[in-house]
Design an enzyme around this catalytic site. Sequence first.
Site, short mmCIF file in Angstrom:
data_model
loop_
_atom_site.label_atom_id
_atom_site.label_comp_id
_atom_site.label_asym_id
_atom_site.label_seq_id
_atom_site.Cartn_x
_atom_site.Cartn_y
_atom_site.Cartn_z
N TYR A 1 -3.94 -2.42 -10.56
CA TYR A 1 -3.86 -2.21 -9.12
C TYR A 1 -2.91 -3.22 -8.46
O TYR A 1 -2.06 -2.85 -7.65
CB TYR A 1 -5.27 -2.32 -8.53
CG TYR A 1 -5.34 -2.15 -7.04
CD1 TYR A 1 -5.25 -0.88 -6.46
CD2 TYR A 1 -5.53 -3.23 -6.21
CE1 TYR A 1 -5.33 -0.72 -5.08
CE2 TYR A 1 -5.61 -3.08 -4.82
CZ TYR A 1 -5.51 -1.82 -4.27
OH TYR A 1 -5.59 -1.67 -2.91
N LYS B 1 0.38 3.58 -2.85
CA LYS B 1 -0.83 4.40 -2.99
C LYS B 1 -0.49 5.89 -2.91
O LYS B 1 -1.17 6.72 -3.50
CB LYS B 1 -1.84 4.04 -1.89
CG LYS B 1 -2.46 2.64 -2.04
CD LYS B 1 -3.38 2.31 -0.86
CE LYS B 1 -4.24 1.07 -1.09
NZ LYS B 1 -3.52 -0.19 -1.27
N SER C 1 0.80 -1.24 0.00
CA SER C 1 0.00 0.00 0.00
C SER C 1 0.82 1.27 0.00
O SER C 1 0.27 2.37 -0.19
CB SER C 1 -0.92 0.03 1.22
OG SER C 1 -1.92 -0.95 1.09
N TYR D 1 -3.95 2.76 8.02
CA TYR D 1 -5.16 1.95 8.22
C TYR D 1 -5.99 2.55 9.36
O TYR D 1 -6.21 3.75 9.40
CB TYR D 1 -4.79 0.48 8.46
CG TYR D 1 -3.91 -0.05 7.35
CD1 TYR D 1 -4.43 -0.27 6.08
CD2 TYR D 1 -2.56 -0.29 7.56
CE1 TYR D 1 -3.63 -0.74 5.05
CE2 TYR D 1 -1.75 -0.76 6.54
CZ TYR D 1 -2.29 -0.97 5.27
OH TYR D 1 -1.51 -1.42 4.27
N VAL E 1 1.32 -3.66 4.03
CA VAL E 1 1.33 -4.94 4.75
C VAL E 1 2.59 -5.75 4.47
O VAL E 1 2.79 -6.81 5.05
CB VAL E 1 0.08 -5.81 4.45
CG1 VAL E 1 -1.17 -5.15 5.02
CG2 VAL E 1 -0.04 -6.08 2.97
#
Lengths: 313, 313, 313, 313
Positions: B198, B76, B73, B249, B267
Site C-alpha cells: 500500500y 487508488k 491517493s 475526501y 495529499v
Amino acid sequence: MVIMAASTSSLTFQPILERIAEEIERTPGRGRPADYIPALAACDPRRFGMAVAELDGTVYGVGDWREPFSTQSITKVFTLALDLAREGDELWEHVGREPSGNPFNSLIQLEYENGIPRNPFINAGALVVTDRLQTRTGDAAGELLAFLRAESGNTALDFDKDVAASETASGDRNAALAHFMASYGNIDNPVPALLDQYFRQCSVQASCADLALATSFLARHGVRADGTRLLTRSQAKQINAVMLTCGTYDAAGDFAYRVGLPGKSGVGGGIIAVVPGRCTLCVWSPGLDERGNSVAGVAALDRFTTLTGLSVF
Amino acid sequence: MVIMAASTSSLTFQPILERIAEEIERTPGRGRPADYIPALAACDPRRFGMAVAELDGTVYGVGDWREPFSTQSITKVFTLALDLAREGDELWEHVGREPSGNPFNSLIQLEYENGIPRNPFINAGALVVTDRLQTRTGDAAGELLAFLRAESGNTALDFDKDVAASETASGDRNAALAHFMASYGNIDNPVPALLDQYFRQCSVQASCADLALATSFLARHGVRADGTRLLTRSQAKQINAVMLTCGTYDAAGDFAYRVGLPGKSGVGGGIIAVVPGRCTLCVWSPGLDERGNSVAGVAALDRFTTLTGLSVF
Amino acid sequence: MVIMAASTSSLTFQPILERIAEEIERTPGRGRPADYIPALAACDPRRFGMAVAELDGTVYGVGDWREPFSTQSITKVFTLALDLAREGDELWEHVGREPSGNPFNSLIQLEYENGIPRNPFINAGALVVTDRLQTRTGDAAGELLAFLRAESGNTALDFDKDVAASETASGDRNAALAHFMASYGNIDNPVPALLDQYFRQCSVQASCADLALATSFLARHGVRADGTRLLTRSQAKQINAVMLTCGTYDAAGDFAYRVGLPGKSGVGGGIIAVVPGRCTLCVWSPGLDERGNSVAGVAALDRFTTLTGLSVF
Amino acid sequence: MVIMAASTSSLTFQPILERIAEEIERTPGRGRPADYIPALAACDPRRFGMAVAELDGTVYGVGDWREPFSTQSITKVFTLALDLAREGDELWEHVGREPSGNPFNSLIQLEYENGIPRNPFINAGALVVTDRLQTRTGDAAGELLAFLRAESGNTALDFDKDVAASETASGDRNAALAHFMASYGNIDNPVPALLDQYFRQCSVQASCADLALATSFLARHGVRADGTRLLTRSQAKQINAVMLTCGTYDAAGDFAYRVGLPGKSGVGGGIIAVVPGRCTLCVWSPGLDERGNSVAGVAALDRFTTLTGLSVF
C-alpha cells in the site's frame, strides 16, 4: 408546449420507454410501499409509469405516466431552487452540500456540526430550506405549488390534505430535528408553523408528466418553461451536482454507479432525473427498497441510461 | 502518442490552460502542504502545473506540468481499475461505493458496517482493494507501476523509496485500519505485507502529463492507450461515478458543486479529473485546504469547467 | 495465612456460600462460554466456584473454588495497581476514569478523545496501562505474575501458553487499538511487543481462592499480604471507584444496581469484588451473558450482598 | 426534627464543615455560573454553603446553607424515587441505568437504542421519568413539591416561575429530545405539557438544609421523615447505585474517584450526596467546571470524605 400522446408518438424516446416498461413488467419483485402513513401504504407496488420531457416541452410517456402520486421528497428540489434563486450563496451558510453517510448519522452529524445539516435533501436540510423560503415569501408551500403548476402547465395540481394531516400526526421525528436546529439558532420560524409548511410541500400530488416538465429548468441550465431565467447556469449546475451526490437518500453512490444521472427520489415511489442540456425524466412505482428508493424506478432509469448512453459519465 | 509542447501549441485547450495559470498566479493563498512526512512538507505551495490529455494522447500543459510529484491517493483509482478488471462485481461485496460522510466517521462506520469500508477511495477501502489485487497478482504495487508506465509512455516513472519509508514510519493509523478489518475477516494478506504494498503505491512519483495520460482509459470508456480494453463500458462509468461521489475526501459534494467532474485528489497536491468521451485532466499544486485537497488545483478545475462548459452537469 | 477447608468451616461466610451455591445449582440457564478462543469455548458453563477472603487471609469457599480458570480481564485490576503504585497520578494523563458507554463507542471515543482511552478496564485502556508498566519494569507480565503469586501464596500460579497463543492468533482488534493509540503518541513500546505482554497477562490461570486473596489489598486500603503498602489509602479508594463505575464492561450500571460492590469481570467467567474494609470475593462460572459477564457469577454476588447486607450502598 | 444552629453546635460534623469552609474560602478559582438563563448567570460564584443531615433529622451547616438556590437537575433524584415507588421495575423498560459516556453521545445513543435513554439522570431519561410520573399522578411537579416540603419540613419551598419561564424559552433541545423519544413511542403525554412539568421541576428553589433533609430517605434505606416507607431497601440501594454511576453528568467516574459517594449535581451549583446508613449532604456554590458540576462543591465533598473516611470505598 406540446404533449405527445404515448400511442401516437413516432419519436426517439417512445420506443425506448415502451421497451423499458415491458422489461419492468416481466421483472418480479417490486419492494414494498412506504407504510408510515395510510395513503402511501395503500398503493399497489405494481403500478408503474415513466415520462421523458424534451427541452421544448415535448413529453413521452408509458404506463401510469399521467396518474398523480404523492411526490414527497421530490419537492425538496423545487423548494431548494426557489430559495436559491432568492437568496443565492448565503443559503450555503445554513445548510451544507455534502453527502450524509448513512442514516444513522443524521442526528450525530447535526450535533457535531452545530445544527448545520449536511445537505438540502436530508430532512433536516429541507426543513432549513423551507424555513428560509418561508421567511422570504411568507408562504413557502404556496410558492412551490405556483411554480409546479406553471412549469407543468397543470393548474389542477394540488396538495393532498389527508396526506399532510397524516404526516403531521407522525411528525415527531421532524419536530425533533427542527427543535434541535432551533437550539443552534438555525431555524427562524416557530416550529409548528414550519412543520405545517413542510408537510404541505411533501403532500403535493403530481404525475410523471407533471414532474418531468417541472424539472426541465434544470436541463435547460436554469431557464423556466416561459423562457425566463430562475437560476444562473452555475446555480443550475450546482443543484444537479447536489442531486447526484445527495439525491437518493443513502444510496447516492449506488444510484450514480447504476444510473449516472442527477436524480431525486421520494418515498411515494417517484424519482426525477436530469440529462443536462438534453431532457428530464420522471418514473413512478410505489414499491421501495430498504433505502427508500423505488425498486422499479431505479431499474427503469438504469435501463434508460444503458439503452440511450445518456449517462453523465 | 503525440506530446505537444506547451509553447508551440495552437490548439483548443492551450490558451485556456494559459489563462487559468495566469489567474491562479494572481490569486493569493495556496493552503499548506501536507506535513505528516518530510518529503511532502518540503514542497513549495506556489508550484503549479496543469495538463489536459485528449483521447488520442495529445497532451497540453502549463507551468510545472512535466514535474514529477508524489501521487499519493490518486493511485487508488488505478488500483481499483486493475482489481475490478480482474474480479468484477465480487469486489463490491468487500467494499461499498457510498460517500463516507465526514472523516470522524471512518472508524465508527467500519465498526457499524462490520469491517466493510464505505468506498474504495477512503484509506480503509483502498487497503481492501490493494489486499485483493495482491492476492490475485502477488505484486499489487508492481502491477500498478507497469500500468502507469504503459499508459503514460513514461518508462522512468517509479516509486519513491524515501516516501514509502516515511509513510511506513508514520503508518500506525493505516495499520489500525488493516488490523481492524482483518478482525472482521475482510483482509486476506498479513498486515505488514499489505502495508508494504500500500505504501509503495502511495509513493509513486509522476507528472501532470503522466497522470492525465494514465487516466485516459476512463474517458475512453475503458479502453487503454494501446487500444485493448481494460474495463467494460459499464465498469468505466462505475469508476467515474465513484470518483464523483467519493473522490475528494470529505469534499466530494463541494467538488461536484464547483467542478462538476469525476475527480480524485491526493495529499501530494495532485488531482485527476475525467470528462467522459472528451479528455482527462491533471493539476498539481502542493498547498492543501483543510480537507486535504489542493487549493489551486480545485480552483483551476473550477475555472476550466466554467470556461469550457465541460462539466458533466 | 489460614486457608479454611470448605467442608470443616463453621465460620460466618461458609453457610452463606453454601446457601448461594445451592440456589445457583437450582437455577436453570447459565449463558454461554466465550467462544473466540478454543480454551474458553471448551469450558462447561455449569462449573461454579466462589470464595470469600477475610482481611487476615482466611478464605471460605464452595464448589470449584480451588479450580484454576482463565482470569482474562480480571488481571487488568492488578496491572493498574502495579502501575499506579509506580507512576502515580501521571497515569491519568494517558487514560481516563470515566465509564465508556456502550461497546459500539469504543473506537469513536478513542478518535474523539485523541487516543486517550476512557478508563483502564476497556481493552484500549488496559493496553495503555500495560505499555506504561512495561516501560517502567521491562517485564509487565512478569511483575503481574510475581504479585499474584505473592498475594495468593500460590507459587504454582502461571500463564497458560496455549491461551496466550490463541489470543495472539485472534488479536487483530487489539492490534488495531494499539496502532490507533500509537498514531496519537499514546503508546511507547512497539505494538507486537506490547501485545505479547498484554496477551500473557490475559492468560494467567488462577482459582477463586487465589484471586480473592490477591484482591485483598484493595479491601485493606492498599496494604499487601505481607503488611507492606502497595498503594496509598487514597489510591486504593480510587481503584475501587474505577471498578465500580467501569469494571463490568457495559453493564457497570446494572452491576452497581444489583450487586453494589466494586467488581471486575473477565470473559473466562470470573468476577472479583471488594467489600472495602471487610473482605474480598471471587466467583467463577464460565457461562456469560450478552455483555460478557458470568451469569451465575453476577447472580451469586447479587445474592451475597442481599443476604449479608454488605453492599456499599 | 432538630435544626442545629451552625454557631452553637458542638457535635461531630460541625467542626469538619467549618474547616472545609475555611479551606474553600482560601482556594482561588470557582468556575463560572451557568449562563443559559439569566437567573443562573446572575449568581455570585463565591457563594458557598454546605449542610449535613443525620438520619434523625439533625442538620449541621456552614456558610450559605440556609439560602435557597435553583435546584435544577438535583430534583431528578426525587422524581425518580416518586415514580419508582409507584410503578416499580416496569420503569426500567423505558429508561436504562447505565452511564452515558460523554455528552456528545446523547442523541446517537437515543437513536442507537431506539428511544430508550441510558439512565434517569440525563435529560432524556428525566423526561421519561417525568412523563411516567405525570401519567400516574396527573401532576408530577406538584407531587415533587409536596414531597420536598414534607421531607424538609419547609412549607415555603416552591417553584421559581421566572426560572421555569426562562427554561421554557430556551427549551428547544429538550423539546427535540422529547419529540425524538415520542417518535419511538416512549413518551405518553403531549410534548408541550410534558415540558411544562419538567421545567417546573427544574425551577424548585431550596437550600442546602432543605435538600440534605429531603435526601435522607436514601440514607435511611427508603424510609421517609415521618417513618413511613417510600422505597424498599433494595430500591433505595438501586437509586444510590444509579447516583454513583450516573449522577454527575459526564464526570461520574471522576466524582466516584474523588468523592466516593452517591451524588447528584445540578447546574444551579448544588450537589447532594448520600452516606448510606449514616447521613446525607448538600453543598452549594454556583461556579461550575466545564462538565457542569460545582467546582467548590466537588472540592468540599472530596475534603469531607477524606477528613471523615465516610466514602463508600
